[in-house]
Design an enzyme around this catalytic site. Structure first.
Site, PDB file in Angstrom:
ATOM      1  CG  HIS A   1      -1.736  -1.148   1.484  1.00 49.91           C
ATOM      2  ND1 HIS A   1      -2.886  -1.358   0.774  1.00 49.91           N
ATOM      3  CD2 HIS A   1      -1.632  -2.182   2.350  1.00 49.91           C
ATOM      4  CE1 HIS A   1      -3.469  -2.471   1.200  1.00 49.91           C
ATOM      5  NE2 HIS A   1      -2.723  -2.985   2.147  1.00 49.91           N
TER       6      HIS A   1
HETATM    7  C1  BDR Z   1      -2.699   0.828   5.482  1.00 43.63           C
HETATM    8  O1  BDR Z   1      -2.924   0.295   6.779  1.00 43.63           O
HETATM    9  C2  BDR Z   1      -1.715  -0.123   7.355  1.00 43.63           C
HETATM   10  O2  BDR Z   1      -1.865  -1.375   7.945  1.00 43.63           O
HETATM   11  C3  BDR Z   1      -0.683  -0.108   6.246  1.00 43.63           C
HETATM   12  O3  BDR Z   1       0.589   0.232   6.749  1.00 43.63           O
HETATM   13  C4  BDR Z   1      -1.213   0.920   5.281  1.00 43.63           C
HETATM   14  O4  BDR Z   1      -0.741   2.207   5.620  1.00 43.63           O
HETATM   15  C5  BDR Z   1      -3.413  -0.057   4.465  1.00 43.63           C
HETATM   16  O5  BDR Z   1      -4.779  -0.077   4.726  1.00 43.63           O
END
Ligand code: BDR
Ligand code: CA
Length: 308
Positions: free
Chosen positions: A237
């Site tokens: 992500h």
């Molecule tokens: C986001 O949530 C976190 O767990 C990850 O680091 C990312 O920033 C994805 O939904």
């Protein structure tokens, strides 16, 4: 040669945060990381700050100022993601011991650095809950003029969420803060789950990092292997934000007005996009939807190679 862009990453490492931070550090020729700030998110504030410090040490960049920020959301309870990132936040992978965070609070640092950067002189890259960024914008609305862009990982626009049926973790963890940022009028680029879910971690992509045979390449490969092992289908992500700064053509998206639901018991934290222009608000938010995933991973490997 492209101009060097001043960026500040606000993070909660986090396995994919780690990849984003290292990617940015590898892109030193075009991205000047002026500070790293931390916010409670995937794990608690002490752990994310320790992880951020270790990542700077791994990359040989203990010169980058580190500031710890808010330990909880503006309103409501605490959301964590240890089940994804491990108890300590980085999948149990060892990092070198880094330097301590500076005494200045992250919100104060964001405010000061934005002002020092001058008109449109700073790009904020929030890859955790938006608490610190919202606090800075509320405390010092004048800093909006100093921000060229806020490139944020968060939200689920046309797909389901990863925390609730409609909400993504970073927005769900502090919906009020996310709303303040999206309604700030500063140009915001959003990397929602729609696009980040296309950046799938595969064995071949982990191998490409491992075969760099450098401490950073091998450590990041170990983190991504742990990430994949924990979640089955892991996706990167947070590094989508850095990839966008380096190669915006890898992405496609649409400009809209957008906000975040802070009122409903069933869709709290949901990214709400005004696709049809019904609110009459200016479209200051660009929501990305498509990614060239192979191009993204080539870019990631190239930046990690530069850290050898
Ligand atoms: C986001 O949530 C976190 O767990 C990850 O680091 C990312 O920033 C994805 O939904
Ligand atoms: Ca994150």
């Amino acid at each position: 040669m492209a101009a060097v862009r001043r960026i500040l990453i606000d993070c909660d490492p986090g396995l994919d945060d780690a990849a984003a931070i290292l990617m940015a550090l590898g892109a030193r020729a075009v991205l000047d990381l002026v500070a790293l700030t931390t916010v409670a998110g995937n794990v608690g504030l002490a752990a994310v700050t320790r992880n951020a410090s270790g990542l700077l040490a791994l990359a040989g960049r203990t010169d980058v100022p580190l500031h710890a920020g808010c330990p909880r959301a503006l309103v409501g309870g605490t959301l964590r993601a240890q089940h994804v990132h491990g108890e300590g936040g980085i999948g149990g992978v060892d990092l070198p011991v880094g330097v301590s965070a500076r005494s200045e609070h992250a919100v104060d640092a964001i405010r000061r650095i934005a002002r020092e950067s001058g008109p449109k002189g700073l790009t904020l890259v929030p890859i955790g809950p938006l608490t610190n960024i919202a606090c800075a914008l509320v405390m010092a609305p004048d800093i909006a003029d100093c921000l060229s862009e806020i490139v944020v990982m968060g939200g689920a626009a046309r797909v389901g969420g990863n925390v609730t049926p409609v909400a993504e973790f970073n927005f769900a963890a502090d919906p009020h803060a996310a709303r303040i940022v999206l309604e700030s009028g500063v140009p915001v680029v959003v990397m929602p789950l729609d696009v980040t879910r296309q950046a799938v971690v595969t064995e071949a992509r982990i191998d490409a990092l491992r075969t760099l045979a450098t401490p950073v390449g091998e450590t990041l490969a170990a983190m991504l292997a742990a990430y994949r092992g924990r979640t089955g289908r892991a996706v990167l992500h947070d590094p989508c934000t850095i990839a966008y700064l380096l190669a915006p053509d890898l992405f496609r998206g649409e400009g809209v007005a957008a906000t975040v639901d802070t009122a409903s018991d069933v869709s709290m934290g949901r990214l709400v996009a005004d696709w049809n222009g019904q609110t009459g608000r200016d479209p200051t938010v660009t929501i990305m939807s498509d990614l060239d995933a192979d191009g993204f991973y080539d870019l990631l490997v190239a930046q990690i190679r530069a850290l050898s």
